[in-house]
Design a protein around this motif. Structure first.
Motif, short mmCIF file in Angstrom:
data_model
loop_
_atom_site.label_atom_id
_atom_site.label_comp_id
_atom_site.label_asym_id
_atom_site.label_seq_id
_atom_site.Cartn_x
_atom_site.Cartn_y
_atom_site.Cartn_z
N CYS A 198 25.70 28.87 121.01
CA CYS A 198 24.24 28.78 120.88
C CYS A 198 23.90 27.49 120.15
O CYS A 198 24.52 27.16 119.14
N CYS A 253 21.37 30.42 114.28
CA CYS A 253 21.69 31.64 115.03
C CYS A 253 22.83 32.40 114.34
O CYS A 253 23.81 31.81 113.90
N CYS A 266 19.72 32.80 124.43
CA CYS A 266 20.58 33.57 123.53
C CYS A 266 20.04 35.00 123.41
O CYS A 266 18.85 35.20 123.19
N CYS A 275 19.23 35.17 119.03
CA CYS A 275 18.13 34.41 118.40
C CYS A 275 17.02 34.09 119.39
O CYS A 275 15.97 33.60 119.00
ZN ZN Z 1 21.42 32.13 119.35
#
Ligand code: ZN
Lengths: 156, 299
Positions: A109, A114, A137, A140
């Motif tokens: 990510c 995150c 993602c 997040c």
């Molecule tokens: Zn993430």
């Protein structure tokens, strides 16, 4: 031309040939498919000439055949990869790879805040777009696009 | 098992049910629905305002609270993983309210927990009970959620509260007025969402005059760190300040909301105007949170 290629990367009797891998991503493909842990006979060539890619890599794995979901994992780094399934020196099937709907444990990510970048949590993304690879993602909710796509190292 | 990590986890039905229960709790806040239940409030980063609102909600419902208000004094500071903390607490409590500095922490917790999770903020990502209290404030002051015009002012690019509110209000017949500097304009993905749902919106640079058709004026903070050029920040900051004089031609039913705390984006001369609603809005948080907790526990 064909003869020359044979010399560069020797033929296999049975197994899988993965062709049209971008030269810069050969080692990522090896990592994603966990070929460094594979005991089969593997030959690979890199920086081979390619009309399509400029410079490509090829991997030949003897006596190994991949399931679709296994090989689709490389689609992120080698979207144009072609698989030749070899039986008795003959190509019996050709396959292309397809980016799956969800990507697990391959990409990182891009969001430094995150949770997956701070705790031992496998990453998970929803594929928003396949053309220009765009991943969201699952944690997040931030977007990781092609430009910021980083393949995790140490994938098993 | 349902959790509330992001407002999109709730359907229109969920939202309407929560708002209805919130109204009942406001009428009679002594319903002991959490009697005999334990709710854990895990604040991996401190937020006194949010924690007190949740703990008041739990106490009013007769529930017990366990937890911590700052992870510095707990085993997490010694390196215990989020997973281990959640797995442990899930054995003790009926529901977990958590705030965490990392984005996605609550979603992850909801995947591994066997009890419901309420996200009370995961970094800059989501804070869905803020949206529920915003919706409750809108419903309470306007008597409805359909056919309203919502003006959103200030930082529409990074402001998570306006994005969540937009997502939730897009379930209703809403029109939007976006008022922001170009560098903080509403992102395309949210405008696309409205276009897909055939909901109208307009975009404006100036605050004065753009708010006259609004039923709700939702003010946000413009934060310094969003600007590379400090001069630009100073300029923008002054442009998006709501003053009492700007309200003279606004609708009689209009209410001004703000997620608080404010810096200077609402001049204090607005505070005594009956159109100001931000302090009551914060008070509504307790009822909205009581309702969200009961909804997740099917009470
Ligand atoms: Zn993430």
């Amino acid at each position: 031309m064909k003869e020359e290629k044979q010399l560069k990367v020797s033929a296999i009797k049975n197994g899988t040939v993965i062709d049209h891998i971008p030269a810069s991503n050969l080692f990522k493909v090896i990592e994603i498919l966990a070929l460094s842990h594979c005991k089969n006979q593997i030959t690979f060539g890199n920086n081979l000439e390619s009309k399509k890619l400029g410079s490509k890599a090829i991997i030949k794995i003897a006596d190994r055949f991949f399931a679709d979901d296994e090989v689709n994992r490389i689609a992120l780094v080698a979207p144009q990869a072609k698989l030749n399934i070899i039986k008795n020196y003959n190509v019996i099937e050709k396959r292309t790879v397809e980016i799956p709907d969800e990507i697990h444990s391959i990409a990182k990510c891009m969001n430094p805040m995150c949770v997956t970048n701070h705790q031992a949590i496998p990453t998970k993304f929803k594929v928003i777009s396949r053309q220009e690879v765009t991943l969201q993602c699952a944690y997040c909710e931030k977007i990781t696009d092609q430009e910021r796509l980083v393949i995790l190292s140490g994938i098993r | 098992m349902k959790s509330l990590v992001s407002i999109t986890d709730f359907s229109k039905q969920d939202i309407l049910s929560v708002l209805e229960h919130a109204a009942n709790f406001e009428k009679d806040s002594r319903q002991r629905l959490l009697q005999g239940k334990v709710v854990a409030t895990l604040f991996f980063e401190p937020s006194t305002r949010t924690r007190l609102s949740f703990e008041t909600a739990i106490n009013r419902l007769g529930g017990r609270v366990i937890g911590f208000s700052d992870a510095n004094n707990t085993s997490m500071a010694k390196g215990e993983t989020l997973k281990d903390t959640i797995m442990m607490v899930a054995n003790y409590a009926d529901l977990i309210v958590m705030r965490h500095p990392l984005e996605g922490a609550a979603r992850y917790a909801s995947e591994i927990s066997r009890i419901p999770i309420i996200n009370a903020g995961d970094g800059a990502n989501q804070h869905p009970t803020q949206t529920l209290l915003d919706l409750y404030s809108i419903k309470k002051t306007q008597g409805k959620l359909d056919d309203l015009n919502i003006a959103m002012v200030g930082d529409l690019k990074y402001g998570r509260t306006v994005h969540s509110l937009l997502q939730a209000m897009s379930l209703f017949r809403t029109s939007f007025t976006f008022i922001a500097p170009p560098e903080l304009a509403m992102p395309g993905e949210y405008k696309n969402l409205l276009a897909k749902k055939k909901l109208q919106y307009s975009e404006h640079l100036d605050l004065e005059g753009s708010i006259n058709d609004a039923d709700i004026i939702y003010m946000t903070r413009v934060q310094r760190e969003r600007f590379l050029d400090p001069m630009e920040y100073e300029k923008v900051k002054q442009l998006y300040v709501l003053r009492n004089s700007m309200l003279s031609n606004t609708r009689p039913n209009v209410k001004i909301l703000h997620p608080l705390p404010r810096v200077n984006e609402i001049n204090i001369d607005v505070d005594s105007n009956p159109k100001a609603y931000y302090f009551q809005q914060a008070g509504n948080g307790v009822f909205a949170r009581m309702a969200a907790i009961c909804h997740l526990l099917n009470l």
